[in-house]
Enzyme design. Structure first.
Site, short mmCIF file in Angstrom:
data_model
loop_
_atom_site.label_atom_id
_atom_site.label_comp_id
_atom_site.label_asym_id
_atom_site.label_seq_id
_atom_site.Cartn_x
_atom_site.Cartn_y
_atom_site.Cartn_z
N PRO A 126 0.78 -1.25 0.00
CA PRO A 126 0.00 0.00 0.00
C PRO A 126 0.81 1.30 0.00
CG PRO A 126 0.00 -0.93 2.19
CD PRO A 126 0.75 -1.91 1.31
N CYS A 127 1.53 1.54 -1.09
CA CYS A 127 2.29 2.78 -1.19
C CYS A 127 1.36 4.00 -1.25
CB CYS A 127 3.24 2.73 -2.39
SG CYS A 127 2.45 2.40 -3.96
N HIS A 128 0.09 3.79 -1.56
CA HIS A 128 -0.86 4.90 -1.57
C HIS A 128 -1.10 5.46 -0.17
CE1 HIS A 128 -3.43 1.36 -0.84
NE2 HIS A 128 -4.23 2.19 -0.19
#
Length: 163
Positions: A126-128
């Protein structure tokens, strides 16, 4: 290398291309295509079908964690950063500094940002969920509008998902 297979998922924020082998998913990236091109058929590997199903559950607000087999390639440092990203809980955010501290290298903030940008497993790694230390949205390979949508989606659905 083993042959790669593709499967497209039509998400609320555009087509997502799932790429992998018989054993694991290697890439989940936003496609530049307007419509779905690669659909499930009798030869689609189970790992890609499971990814597709789990992404669908995520977008429906029914899934927090992913359990299909995936694999990432990168340097040891990048892999460490990507593992740390998965520790950011659903509907929460962190910063590059938080990740640098979490991996025990608090001076590596820029390197963490670089590793974050090389993540090929969107949503699942989950780089978001990484935002600036000031609380503002920072770059996202899929576009800031998608990052904003994902963060709002998670905030909106967090209370209703069974964990």
């Amino acid at each position: 290398m083993k042959p790669l297979h593709k499967l497209d998922y039509e998400s609320p924020i555009g087509v997502i291309e799932i790429v992998g082998t018989e054993e694991a998913v290697w890439s989940i990236m936003y496609s530049a295509e307007d419509g779905v091109k690669d659909i499930e058929n009798g030869n689609t590997p189970a790992a890609l079908v499971a990814c597709y199903t789990q992404l669908d559950e995520y977008f429906k607000g029914e899934r927090v964690n992913f359990s299909f087999p995936y694999k990432y390639e990168g340097t040891d440092f990048q892999k460490t950063v990507w593992r740390a990203l998965t520790a950011i809980p659903y509907a929460q955010t962190g910063s590059y500094t938080d990740i640098a501290v979490a991996i025990g290298n608090e001076k590596a903030i820029r390197a963490v940002g670089s590793a974050n940008g090389k993540n090929k497993l969107s949503i699942v790694i989950p780089c978001h969920r990484i935002i600036g230390a000031s609380g503002k949205l920072t770059g996202y390979a899929g576009g800031l509008w998608r990052k904003e949508w994902l963060l709002r989606h998670e905030a909106r659905t967090a209370g209703s998902i069974k964990r």
